[in-house]
Design a protein around this motif. Sequence first.
Motif, PDB file in Angstrom:
ATOM      1  N   LYS A 235      47.885  67.057  18.149  1.00  0.00           N
ATOM      2  CA  LYS A 235      46.657  67.910  18.205  1.00  0.00           C
ATOM      3  C   LYS A 235      45.511  67.162  18.441  1.00  0.00           C
ATOM      4  N   GLU A 236      44.503  67.947  19.286  1.00  0.00           N
ATOM      5  CA  GLU A 236      43.365  67.081  19.668  1.00  0.00           C
ATOM      6  C   GLU A 236      42.531  66.657  18.504  1.00  0.00           C
ATOM      7  N   SER A 237      42.897  67.055  17.173  1.00  0.00           N
ATOM      8  CA  SER A 237      42.237  66.468  16.182  1.00  0.00           C
ATOM      9  C   SER A 237      42.907  65.276  15.544  1.00  0.00           C
ATOM     10  N   ASP A 238      43.892  65.159  16.036  1.00  0.00           N
ATOM     11  CA  ASP A 238      44.809  63.946  15.379  1.00  0.00           C
ATOM     12  C   ASP A 238      45.101  63.160  16.533  1.00  0.00           C
ATOM     13  N   PRO A 239      44.462  61.977  16.662  1.00  0.00           N
ATOM     14  CA  PRO A 239      44.691  61.161  17.988  1.00  0.00           C
ATOM     15  C   PRO A 239      46.145  60.391  17.704  1.00  0.00           C
ATOM     16  N   PRO A 240      46.770  60.126  18.713  1.00  0.00           N
ATOM     17  CA  PRO A 240      48.046  59.637  18.912  1.00  0.00           C
ATOM     18  C   PRO A 240      48.149  58.224  18.205  1.00  0.00           C
ATOM     19  N   THR A 241      49.184  57.920  17.483  1.00  0.00           N
ATOM     20  CA  THR A 241      49.305  56.534  16.722  1.00  0.00           C
ATOM     21  C   THR A 241      50.461  55.817  16.828  1.00  0.00           C
ATOM     22  N   GLY A 242      50.652  54.692  16.611  1.00  0.00           N
ATOM     23  CA  GLY A 242      51.867  53.933  16.784  1.00  0.00           C
ATOM     24  C   GLY A 242      52.352  53.821  18.211  1.00  0.00           C
ATOM     25  N   LEU A 243      53.752  53.946  18.193  1.00  0.00           N
ATOM     26  CA  LEU A 243      54.364  53.964  19.405  1.00  0.00           C
ATOM     27  C   LEU A 243      53.816  55.054  20.549  1.00  0.00           C
ATOM     28  N   ALA A 244      53.583  56.132  20.143  1.00  0.00           N
ATOM     29  CA  ALA A 244      53.243  57.187  21.082  1.00  0.00           C
ATOM     30  C   ALA A 244      51.801  56.688  21.661  1.00  0.00           C
ATOM     31  N   LEU A 245      50.816  56.229  20.834  1.00  0.00           N
ATOM     32  CA  LEU A 245      49.598  55.708  21.606  1.00  0.00           C
ATOM     33  C   LEU A 245      49.772  54.635  22.595  1.00  0.00           C
ATOM     34  N   GLN A 246      50.832  53.615  22.121  1.00  0.00           N
ATOM     35  CA  GLN A 246      50.763  52.343  23.010  1.00  0.00           C
ATOM     36  C   GLN A 246      51.552  52.958  24.494  1.00  0.00           C
ATOM     37  N   HIS A 247      52.460  54.092  24.371  1.00  0.00           N
ATOM     38  CA  HIS A 247      53.113  54.539  25.481  1.00  0.00           C
ATOM     39  C   HIS A 247      51.967  55.278  26.419  1.00  0.00           C
ATOM     40  N   TYR A 248      51.195  56.194  25.495  1.00  0.00           N
ATOM     41  CA  TYR A 248      50.025  56.866  26.184  1.00  0.00           C
ATOM     42  C   TYR A 248      49.113  56.116  27.028  1.00  0.00           C
ATOM     43  N   THR A 249      48.846  54.985  26.344  1.00  0.00           N
ATOM     44  CA  THR A 249      47.911  54.028  26.656  1.00  0.00           C
ATOM     45  C   THR A 249      48.116  53.133  28.075  1.00  0.00           C
ATOM     46  N   LYS A 250      49.573  52.987  28.108  1.00  0.00           N
ATOM     47  CA  LYS A 250      50.160  52.386  29.156  1.00  0.00           C
ATOM     48  C   LYS A 250      50.359  53.263  30.378  1.00  0.00           C
ATOM     49  N   GLY A 251      50.744  54.430  30.214  1.00  0.00           N
ATOM     50  CA  GLY A 251      50.727  55.384  31.119  1.00  0.00           C
ATOM     51  C   GLY A 251      49.292  55.758  31.927  1.00  0.00           C
ATOM     52  N   ASN A 252      48.345  55.658  30.904  1.00  0.00           N
ATOM     53  CA  ASN A 252      46.885  56.021  31.606  1.00  0.00           C
ATOM     54  C   ASN A 252      46.548  54.759  32.419  1.00  0.00           C
ATOM     55  N   LEU A 253      46.953  53.426  32.172  1.00  0.00           N
ATOM     56  CA  LEU A 253      46.495  52.372  32.911  1.00  0.00           C
ATOM     57  C   LEU A 253      47.207  52.389  34.007  1.00  0.00           C
ATOM     58  N   ALA A 254      48.522  52.713  34.261  1.00  0.00           N
ATOM     59  CA  ALA A 254      49.200  52.642  35.390  1.00  0.00           C
ATOM     60  C   ALA A 254      48.613  53.466  36.331  1.00  0.00           C
ATOM     61  N   ARG A 255      48.358  54.622  35.994  1.00  0.00           N
ATOM     62  CA  ARG A 255      47.791  55.516  36.794  1.00  0.00           C
ATOM     63  C   ARG A 255      46.392  55.384  37.419  1.00  0.00           C
ATOM     64  N   ILE A 256      45.484  54.543  36.579  1.00  0.00           N
ATOM     65  CA  ILE A 256      44.108  54.046  36.895  1.00  0.00           C
ATOM     66  C   ILE A 256      44.389  53.155  37.970  1.00  0.00           C
ATOM     67  N   CYS A 257      45.256  52.098  37.713  1.00  0.00           N
ATOM     68  CA  CYS A 257      45.559  51.128  38.719  1.00  0.00           C
ATOM     69  C   CYS A 257      46.085  51.629  40.105  1.00  0.00           C
ATOM     70  N   LEU A 258      46.915  52.611  40.002  1.00  0.00           N
ATOM     71  CA  LEU A 258      47.325  53.164  41.132  1.00  0.00           C
ATOM     72  C   LEU A 258      46.498  53.916  41.975  1.00  0.00           C
ATOM     73  N   GLY A 259      45.598  54.650  41.114  1.00  0.00           N
ATOM     74  CA  GLY A 259      44.347  55.442  41.732  1.00  0.00           C
ATOM     75  C   GLY A 259      43.346  54.354  42.607  1.00  0.00           C
ATOM     76  N   ALA A 260      43.232  53.236  41.822  1.00  0.00           N
ATOM     77  CA  ALA A 260      42.373  52.250  42.516  1.00  0.00           C
ATOM     78  C   ALA A 260      42.673  51.557  43.624  1.00  0.00           C
ATOM     79  N   VAL A 261      43.971  51.311  43.756  1.00  0.00           N
ATOM     80  CA  VAL A 261      44.678  50.809  44.752  1.00  0.00           C
ATOM     81  C   VAL A 261      44.448  51.871  45.802  1.00  0.00           C
ATOM     82  N   ILE A 262      45.149  53.158  45.783  1.00  0.00           N
ATOM     83  CA  ILE A 262      45.000  54.146  46.879  1.00  0.00           C
ATOM     84  C   ILE A 262      43.217  54.002  47.374  1.00  0.00           C
ATOM     85  N   LEU A 263      42.348  54.098  46.497  1.00  0.00           N
ATOM     86  CA  LEU A 263      40.878  54.279  46.988  1.00  0.00           C
ATOM     87  C   LEU A 263      40.500  53.036  47.684  1.00  0.00           C
TER      88      LEU A 263
END
Length: 320
Positions: A235-263
Amino acid sequence: MSPVLSALFCLGLCLGRVIRVPEGPLSEPSLQALPSSLVPLGRPVTIRCQGPPDAELYRLEKLKSGRYFDQAEIFISAMERDQAGRYRCSYQIGMRWSPPSSQLELVATGTSPKPSLSAQPSTAVPAGVTVTLRCQSQYGFDQFALYKEGDTRPFKTPERWYRADFPIVTVTAAHSGIYRCYSFSSAYPYLWSAPSDPLKLVVTEFTEASRKLNHSIANEASTTEASRNITVLPKESDPPTGLALQHYTKGNLARICLGAVILILLVGLLAEDWHSRRKPPMMHRIRAAHRPLPPLPQTQKPQGRQDRGRPDGHNRGFRH
């Protein structure tokens, strides 16, 4: 009718029946073994020679044995080793013999244990692939034969010890069926082993309905795989922790890099287009550089002494 004429008439009839005018070469008879030319030891078989209806005499012989039979059919009640071999036959009409038939190879099977038969990659394959049927024996035989149920002649391979491969390239539905193989020695080519266990080959043809079904199955599998890769966050009140947080962060970084390259690519394309629009074409500049200047207006020159001596056509005179 006088007795002399009657005797001559009877003699003519007899000569007409005995002396026949040749009507061309005689046809070749056919020779077959019933029910099959592969006969297990101890089983019955019939060898039959078939010629035209007016054939008067048949001769059936076993090659390289010196034995022959003046009959159109031979019945063997129990197959033995010495009865295996090559046979041929011919028939007689009048004083002429027909050409010999094609040779019949009578094979005695069951003289040694059976080999094994396998299919690679599988016994059930789609059309268009290559299937290899492998016949393998535990004994040192150098000859192998493959039979498909319903065919009259086998597939044979060159000499190879212990096993043989029978590739079937680009299989179709016609290759579906039941196969068996045999092993034997080249020193005794008509004494074969017992047949292998039957192998059933199934070749499936892809129809339009099956293609649509496979396409829907593939889409369903890809959807299921994608749903498995989705990470369920708390839930929004509980931030992701552990492996879920790591996977979530890597996914966001990949999306940001891809968007920057396209831009960056889009900005580069826009800048190149804007620069090409501002730069005048080279051909226009070349034409402008070589455009001729307009002529200067002419002024009337005063006539006087200053005009003397100039090569003007109007001031020239004739000397007397």
